[in-house]
Scaffold this motif. Structure first.
Motif, PDB file in Angstrom:
ATOM      1  N   LEU A   1       0.855  -1.186   0.000  1.00 51.21           N
ATOM      2  CA  LEU A   1       0.000   0.000   0.000  1.00 51.21           C
ATOM      3  C   LEU A   1       0.893   1.239   0.000  1.00 51.21           C
ATOM      4  CD1 LEU A   1      -2.548  -1.071   2.764  1.00 51.21           C
ATOM      5  CD2 LEU A   1      -2.966  -0.952   0.307  1.00 51.21           C
ATOM      6  N   PRO A   2       0.328   2.410  -0.293  1.00 52.94           N
ATOM      7  CA  PRO A   2       1.141   3.629  -0.311  1.00 52.94           C
ATOM      8  C   PRO A   2       1.594   4.100   1.071  1.00 52.94           C
ATOM      9  CG  PRO A   2      -1.119   4.113  -0.964  1.00 52.94           C
ATOM     10  CD  PRO A   2      -1.020   2.641  -0.783  1.00 52.94           C
ATOM     11  N   ALA A   3       1.058   3.517   2.139  1.00 56.96           N
ATOM     12  CA  ALA A   3       1.443   3.915   3.494  1.00 56.96           C
ATOM     13  C   ALA A   3       1.369   2.696   4.414  1.00 56.96           C
ATOM     14  CB  ALA A   3       0.510   5.006   4.010  1.00 56.96           C
ATOM     15  N   VAL A   4       2.086   2.755   5.534  1.00 54.39           N
ATOM     16  CA  VAL A   4       2.008   1.672   6.512  1.00 54.39           C
ATOM     17  C   VAL A   4       0.741   1.826   7.339  1.00 54.39           C
ATOM     18  CG1 VAL A   4       4.497   1.328   6.612  1.00 54.39           C
ATOM     19  CG2 VAL A   4       3.438   2.924   8.186  1.00 54.39           C
ATOM     20  N   THR A   5       0.065   0.709   7.598  1.00 57.40           N
ATOM     21  CA  THR A   5      -1.187   0.722   8.351  1.00 57.40           C
ATOM     22  C   THR A   5      -1.328  -0.560   9.163  1.00 57.40           C
ATOM     23  OG1 THR A   5      -2.412  -0.262   6.516  1.00 57.40           O
ATOM     24  CG2 THR A   5      -2.397   2.134   6.638  1.00 57.40           C
ATOM     25  N   MET A   6      -2.296  -0.545  10.069  1.00 60.02           N
ATOM     26  CA  MET A   6      -2.633  -1.731  10.864  1.00 60.02           C
ATOM     27  C   MET A   6      -3.973  -1.493  11.540  1.00 60.02           C
ATOM     28  SD  MET A   6      -0.247  -1.391  14.195  1.00 60.02           S
ATOM     29  CE  MET A   6      -0.235   0.068  15.202  1.00 60.02           C
ATOM     30  N   ASP A   7      -4.503  -2.521  12.169  1.00 62.02           N
ATOM     31  CA  ASP A   7      -5.688  -2.415  13.017  1.00 62.02           C
ATOM     32  C   ASP A   7      -6.878  -1.796  12.285  1.00 62.02           C
ATOM     33  OD1 ASP A   7      -7.000  -2.911  15.381  1.00 62.02           O
ATOM     34  OD2 ASP A   7      -6.479  -0.992  16.280  1.00 62.02           O
ATOM     35  N   HIS A   8      -7.202  -2.347  11.130  1.00 59.72           N
ATOM     36  CA  HIS A   8      -8.272  -1.814  10.281  1.00 59.72           C
ATOM     37  C   HIS A   8      -9.650  -2.158  10.817  1.00 59.72           C
ATOM     38  CE1 HIS A   8      -5.159  -0.724   7.511  1.00 59.72           C
ATOM     39  NE2 HIS A   8      -4.655  -1.926   7.687  1.00 59.72           N
ATOM     40  N   ARG A   9     -10.629  -1.377  10.406  1.00 66.19           N
ATOM     41  CA  ARG A   9     -12.002  -1.546  10.885  1.00 66.19           C
ATOM     42  C   ARG A   9     -12.928  -2.190   9.870  1.00 66.19           C
ATOM     43  NH1 ARG A   9     -10.277  -2.083  15.256  1.00 66.19           N
ATOM     44  NH2 ARG A   9      -9.724  -0.300  16.536  1.00 66.19           N
ATOM     45  N   GLY A  10     -12.443  -2.428   8.670  1.00 67.25           N
ATOM     46  CA  GLY A  10     -13.284  -3.067   7.678  1.00 67.25           C
ATOM     47  C   GLY A  10     -12.504  -3.411   6.432  1.00 67.25           C
ATOM     48  N   LEU A  11     -12.994  -4.419   5.707  1.00 68.37           N
ATOM     49  CA  LEU A  11     -12.401  -4.811   4.432  1.00 68.37           C
ATOM     50  C   LEU A  11     -13.522  -5.291   3.503  1.00 68.37           C
ATOM     51  CD1 LEU A  11      -9.752  -5.214   2.813  1.00 68.37           C
ATOM     52  CD2 LEU A  11      -9.730  -7.557   3.680  1.00 68.37           C
ATOM     53  N   PRO A  12     -14.409  -4.375   3.124  1.00 76.69           N
ATOM     54  CA  PRO A  12     -15.486  -4.790   2.223  1.00 76.69           C
ATOM     55  C   PRO A  12     -14.967  -5.066   0.812  1.00 76.69           C
ATOM     56  CG  PRO A  12     -15.636  -2.443   2.673  1.00 76.69           C
ATOM     57  CD  PRO A  12     -14.535  -2.983   3.528  1.00 76.69           C
ATOM     58  N   TYR A  13     -15.706  -5.888   0.088  1.00 80.38           N
ATOM     59  CA  TYR A  13     -15.384  -6.252  -1.287  1.00 80.38           C
ATOM     60  C   TYR A  13     -16.571  -5.855  -2.152  1.00 80.38           C
ATOM     61  CZ  TYR A  13     -14.289  -9.178  -5.315  1.00 80.38           C
ATOM     62  OH  TYR A  13     -14.001  -9.635  -6.572  1.00 80.38           O
ATOM     63  N   ALA A  14     -16.315  -5.075  -3.216  1.00 77.49           N
ATOM     64  CA  ALA A  14     -17.391  -4.643  -4.109  1.00 77.49           C
ATOM     65  C   ALA A  14     -16.828  -4.376  -5.501  1.00 77.49           C
ATOM     66  CB  ALA A  14     -18.061  -3.380  -3.580  1.00 77.49           C
ATOM     67  N   GLY A  15     -17.486  -4.869  -6.515  1.00 77.26           N
ATOM     68  CA  GLY A  15     -17.103  -4.589  -7.891  1.00 77.26           C
ATOM     69  C   GLY A  15     -15.697  -5.041  -8.256  1.00 77.26           C
ATOM     70  N   GLY A  16     -15.214  -6.115  -7.638  1.00 76.26           N
ATOM     71  CA  GLY A  16     -13.882  -6.617  -7.948  1.00 76.26           C
ATOM     72  C   GLY A  16     -12.759  -5.958  -7.170  1.00 76.26           C
ATOM     73  N   TRP A  17     -13.115  -5.074  -6.240  1.00 78.77           N
ATOM     74  CA  TRP A  17     -12.111  -4.350  -5.446  1.00 78.77           C
ATOM     75  C   TRP A  17     -12.334  -4.593  -3.959  1.00 78.77           C
ATOM     76  CZ3 TRP A  17      -8.172  -1.904  -7.803  1.00 78.77           C
ATOM     77  CH2 TRP A  17      -8.337  -1.563  -9.146  1.00 78.77           C
ATOM     78  N   TYR A  18     -11.234  -4.609  -3.198  1.00 79.64           N
ATOM     79  CA  TYR A  18     -11.274  -4.598  -1.742  1.00 79.64           C
ATOM     80  C   TYR A  18     -11.045  -3.163  -1.287  1.00 79.64           C
ATOM     81  CZ  TYR A  18     -10.965  -9.663  -1.651  1.00 79.64           C
ATOM     82  OH  TYR A  18     -11.216 -10.994  -1.822  1.00 79.64           O
ATOM     83  N   TYR A  19     -11.711  -2.778  -0.213  1.00 75.61           N
ATOM     84  CA  TYR A  19     -11.565  -1.443   0.349  1.00 75.61           C
ATOM     85  C   TYR A  19     -11.111  -1.575   1.800  1.00 75.61           C
ATOM     86  CZ  TYR A  19     -14.053   0.068  -3.775  1.00 75.61           C
ATOM     87  OH  TYR A  19     -14.422   0.302  -5.073  1.00 75.61           O
ATOM     88  N   LEU A  20      -9.897  -1.135   2.073  1.00 77.15           N
ATOM     89  CA  LEU A  20      -9.330  -1.189   3.416  1.00 77.15           C
ATOM     90  C   LEU A  20      -9.635   0.126   4.099  1.00 77.15           C
ATOM     91  CD1 LEU A  20      -7.644  -3.056   5.189  1.00 77.15           C
ATOM     92  CD2 LEU A  20      -5.612  -1.943   4.293  1.00 77.15           C
ATOM     93  N   ILE A  21     -10.380   0.066   5.185  1.00 79.63           N
ATOM     94  CA  ILE A  21     -10.940   1.264   5.793  1.00 79.63           C
ATOM     95  C   ILE A  21     -10.254   1.602   7.114  1.00 79.63           C
ATOM     96  CG2 ILE A  21     -13.037   2.289   6.749  1.00 79.63           C
ATOM     97  CD1 ILE A  21     -14.584   0.354   4.888  1.00 79.63           C
ATOM     98  N   GLY A  22      -9.798   2.849   7.220  1.00 76.00           N
ATOM     99  CA  GLY A  22      -9.268   3.377   8.472  1.00 76.00           C
ATOM    100  C   GLY A  22      -8.137   2.563   9.051  1.00 76.00           C
ATOM    101  N   GLY A  23      -8.055   2.555  10.367  1.00 80.70           N
ATOM    102  CA  GLY A  23      -7.011   1.832  11.063  1.00 80.70           C
ATOM    103  C   GLY A  23      -6.038   2.780  11.731  1.00 80.70           C
ATOM    104  N   MET A  24      -4.814   2.292  11.871  1.00 78.70           N
ATOM    105  CA  MET A  24      -3.779   3.079  12.518  1.00 78.70           C
ATOM    106  C   MET A  24      -2.519   3.077  11.665  1.00 78.70           C
ATOM    107  SD  MET A  24      -4.251   1.733  16.388  1.00 78.70           S
ATOM    108  CE  MET A  24      -4.212   3.178  17.416  1.00 78.70           C
ATOM    109  N   GLY A  25      -1.752   4.151  11.795  1.00 80.96           N
ATOM    110  CA  GLY A  25      -0.485   4.266  11.096  1.00 80.96           C
ATOM    111  C   GLY A  25       0.668   4.114  12.069  1.00 80.96           C
TER     112      GLY A  25
END
Length: 70
Positions: free
Chosen positions: A29-53
């Motif tokens: 990913l373009p930045a380091v992250t962890m502890d995400h709050r969601g990973l929905p899948y729609a239209g062939g894509w995953y969306y990684l939502i929020g979390g911590m840097g």
């Protein structure tokens, strides 16, 4: 982590296959992250939502990615 030692944010996207018992690396990913709050899948894509840097700072970003590409 749950052992009293803070987890380290990670830029890598990886997945685990229960069928093969192996981990797969999908790039970064373009930045380091962890502890995400969601990973929905729609239209062939995953969306990684929020979390911590880094330094456990809350991040508002949403990252879109596909596991079909490295």
């Amino acid at each position: 982590g749950y052992n009293g030692v803070p987890a380290v944010a990670e830029a890598s996207v990886f997945s685990y296959s229960f069928n093969s018992g192996e981990w797969r690396d999908h790039g970064k990913l373009p930045a380091v992250t962890m502890d995400h709050r969601g990973l929905p899948y729609a239209g062939g894509w995953y969306y990684l939502i929020g979390g911590m840097g880094e330094q456990q700072t809350v991040v508002p970003e949403v990252y879109r990615f596909s596991l079909d590409t490295p």
